[in-house]
Design a protein around this motif. Structure first.
Motif, PDB file in Angstrom:
ATOM      1  N   THR A  32      50.787 -14.297 -17.637  1.00 52.64           N
ATOM      2  CA  THR A  32      52.300 -14.397 -17.737  1.00 52.64           C
ATOM      3  C   THR A  32      52.751 -13.225 -17.003  1.00 52.64           C
ATOM      4  OG1 THR A  32      52.513 -12.719 -19.644  1.00 52.64           O
ATOM      5  CG2 THR A  32      52.318 -15.016 -20.134  1.00 52.64           C
ATOM      6  N   VAL A  33      54.156 -13.450 -16.525  1.00 53.46           N
ATOM      7  CA  VAL A  33      54.805 -12.412 -15.618  1.00 53.46           C
ATOM      8  C   VAL A  33      54.842 -10.933 -16.194  1.00 53.46           C
ATOM      9  CG1 VAL A  33      57.060 -11.765 -14.556  1.00 53.46           C
ATOM     10  CG2 VAL A  33      56.326 -14.048 -14.675  1.00 53.46           C
ATOM     11  N   LYS A  34      54.903 -10.942 -17.565  1.00 56.33           N
ATOM     12  CA  LYS A  34      54.788  -9.671 -18.301  1.00 56.33           C
ATOM     13  C   LYS A  34      53.496  -9.240 -18.242  1.00 56.33           C
ATOM     14  CE  LYS A  34      55.672  -7.539 -22.681  1.00 56.33           C
ATOM     15  NZ  LYS A  34      54.491  -6.735 -22.610  1.00 56.33           N
ATOM     16  N   ASP A  35      52.550 -10.101 -18.294  1.00 54.38           N
ATOM     17  CA  ASP A  35      51.148  -9.648 -17.995  1.00 54.38           C
ATOM     18  C   ASP A  35      50.904  -8.947 -16.776  1.00 54.38           C
ATOM     19  OD1 ASP A  35      50.275 -10.241 -20.751  1.00 54.38           O
ATOM     20  OD2 ASP A  35      49.699 -12.223 -19.934  1.00 54.38           O
ATOM     21  N   ILE A  36      51.554  -9.583 -15.672  1.00 51.13           N
ATOM     22  CA  ILE A  36      51.352  -8.986 -14.502  1.00 51.13           C
ATOM     23  C   ILE A  36      51.863  -7.664 -14.202  1.00 51.13           C
ATOM     24  CG2 ILE A  36      51.637  -9.609 -12.015  1.00 51.13           C
ATOM     25  CD1 ILE A  36      51.114 -12.381 -12.616  1.00 51.13           C
ATOM     26  N   PRO A  52      42.323  -5.479  -5.629  1.00 53.95           N
ATOM     27  CA  PRO A  52      41.946  -6.858  -5.337  1.00 53.95           C
ATOM     28  C   PRO A  52      43.115  -7.583  -6.063  1.00 53.95           C
ATOM     29  CG  PRO A  52      39.988  -5.893  -5.784  1.00 53.95           C
ATOM     30  CD  PRO A  52      41.169  -4.717  -5.776  1.00 53.95           C
ATOM     31  N   PHE A  53      43.523  -7.011  -7.234  1.00 51.75           N
ATOM     32  CA  PHE A  53      44.642  -7.516  -8.338  1.00 51.75           C
ATOM     33  C   PHE A  53      45.876  -7.577  -7.323  1.00 51.75           C
ATOM     34  CE2 PHE A  53      47.804  -7.466 -11.323  1.00 51.75           C
ATOM     35  CZ  PHE A  53      47.642  -8.634 -12.186  1.00 51.75           C
ATOM     36  N   LEU A  54      46.095  -6.941  -6.524  1.00 54.16           N
ATOM     37  CA  LEU A  54      47.438  -6.634  -5.765  1.00 54.16           C
ATOM     38  C   LEU A  54      47.294  -7.909  -4.751  1.00 54.16           C
ATOM     39  CD1 LEU A  54      50.277  -5.292  -5.150  1.00 54.16           C
ATOM     40  CD2 LEU A  54      49.303  -4.248  -3.457  1.00 54.16           C
ATOM     41  N   ALA A  55      46.135  -8.093  -4.375  1.00 59.25           N
ATOM     42  CA  ALA A  55      45.944  -9.103  -3.354  1.00 59.25           C
ATOM     43  C   ALA A  55      46.083 -10.639  -4.071  1.00 59.25           C
ATOM     44  CB  ALA A  55      44.814  -9.001  -2.724  1.00 59.25           C
ATOM     45  N   GLU A  56      45.591 -10.585  -5.168  1.00 61.31           N
ATOM     46  CA  GLU A  56      45.723 -12.086  -6.083  1.00 61.31           C
ATOM     47  C   GLU A  56      47.398 -12.241  -6.187  1.00 61.31           C
ATOM     48  OE1 GLU A  56      43.520 -14.308  -6.927  1.00 61.31           O
ATOM     49  OE2 GLU A  56      42.282 -13.172  -5.450  1.00 61.31           O
ATOM     50  N   LEU A 110      57.827  -8.840  -8.162  1.00 56.55           N
ATOM     51  CA  LEU A 110      57.200  -7.562  -8.894  1.00 56.55           C
ATOM     52  C   LEU A 110      56.221  -6.840  -7.636  1.00 56.55           C
ATOM     53  CD1 LEU A 110      56.026  -8.989 -12.183  1.00 56.55           C
ATOM     54  CD2 LEU A 110      57.622  -7.155 -11.951  1.00 56.55           C
ATOM     55  N   VAL A 111      55.663  -7.684  -6.937  1.00 54.71           N
ATOM     56  CA  VAL A 111      54.814  -7.218  -5.772  1.00 54.71           C
ATOM     57  C   VAL A 111      55.653  -6.302  -4.788  1.00 54.71           C
ATOM     58  CG1 VAL A 111      53.655  -7.790  -3.659  1.00 54.71           C
ATOM     59  CG2 VAL A 111      53.182  -9.060  -5.981  1.00 54.71           C
TER      60      VAL A 111
END
Length: 255
Positions: A5-9, A22-26, A38-39
């Motif tokens: 979810t957006v909250k999880d991200i 890597p999570f930011l790249a995803e 968010l990014v």
């Protein structure tokens, strides 16, 4: 990614410290507009923190040079209040620990009053030593503002609980038997001097706000004794107080 979810991200991004994560790249590949927002927010925050760290690195250059020469207890000294028509000149000497990091600390004139108060509290909590020197208006009249500023700085150094072995001084050479460097615009080049300037500024501003209670018609809590239109009008109407610098123009006109 779409399983999050957006909250999880949002929660996960708060843990990301490196732009190569890597999570930011995803996240950057996620097509959801809210995720892209968010990014962008993360990238802006990261860029700001990176700039602040670079600024800190630059402003600790003088301290590192001194430590490389073998000095350990380095005090930064600055004063405030040369220009006002009323009130004291106040100096502060601050010894910061080598490992401290107070990001954003810089020339106190570039900081808001709220930010100065915040940095003041941090400095007072983290510094190894803080000394304050205060020279009142009557003494300024006796010796002149330059000598009074120098005396305030000397007093600040002598008020330190621990004797420094090196001084970083804003645009002044002090008559002390301690190795020192005089740095022009030092409050923008040295964190120790910036810390001294911040403590001196907050200390003096608080003093002027207290004086305002004794002399409410002058508005000292607003202009801190500087020659504003409001101050000059009050000076013309009521004459100088005990905290006015009587050798300063235009105060001497009303003496």
């Amino acid at each position: 990614m779409n399983t999050l979810t957006v909250k999880d991200i949002k929660d996960r991004l708060q843990e990301v410290k490196d732009e190569r994560d890597p999570f930011l790249a995803e996240c950057e590949k996620d097509q959801r507009k809210s995720v892209q927002t968010l990014v962008e927010q993360w990238l802006k925050k990261n860029a700001k923190e990176k700039a602040l760290k670079e600024q800190w690195e630059s402003m600790t250059h003088c301290e590192r040079l001194a430590r490389n020469k073998g000095f350990c207890i380095i005090a930064g000294i600055d004063e405030v209040g040369r220009g006002p028509l009323a009130g004291p000149v106040v100096a502060s000497a601050v010894i910061l620990p080598a490992e401290c990091e107070i990001l954003g600390l810089t020339d106190s004139k570039k900081l808001s009053e709220k930010k100065r108060e915040e940095y003041y509290e941090r400095i007072m909590n983290e510094a190894l030593g803080v000394g304050i020197g205060i020279i009142e208006a009557s003494v300024i009249d006796e010796m002149n503002i330059y000598e009074a500023s120098k005396l305030a700085m000397v007093k600040a150094v002598r008020e330190l609980s621990e004797a420094p072995d090196y001084l970083l001084v804003d645009a002044m050479t002090l008559p002390l038997d301690i190795p020192q460097s005089s740095i022009i615009k030092g409050d923008a080049k040295s964190v120790s001097i910036a810390a001294g300037a911040c403590v001196a500024k907050v200390t003096r501003d608080r003093m002027m706000s207290e004086y305002a209670k004794t002399y409410p018609m002058y508005g000292f809590e607003k202009h801190k004794g500087y020659g504003t239109k409001e101050h000059l009008e009050a000076l013309a109407a009521y004459g100088p107080t005990d905290i006015h610098r009587r050798t300063f123009a235009p105060v001497q006109t009303y003496c």
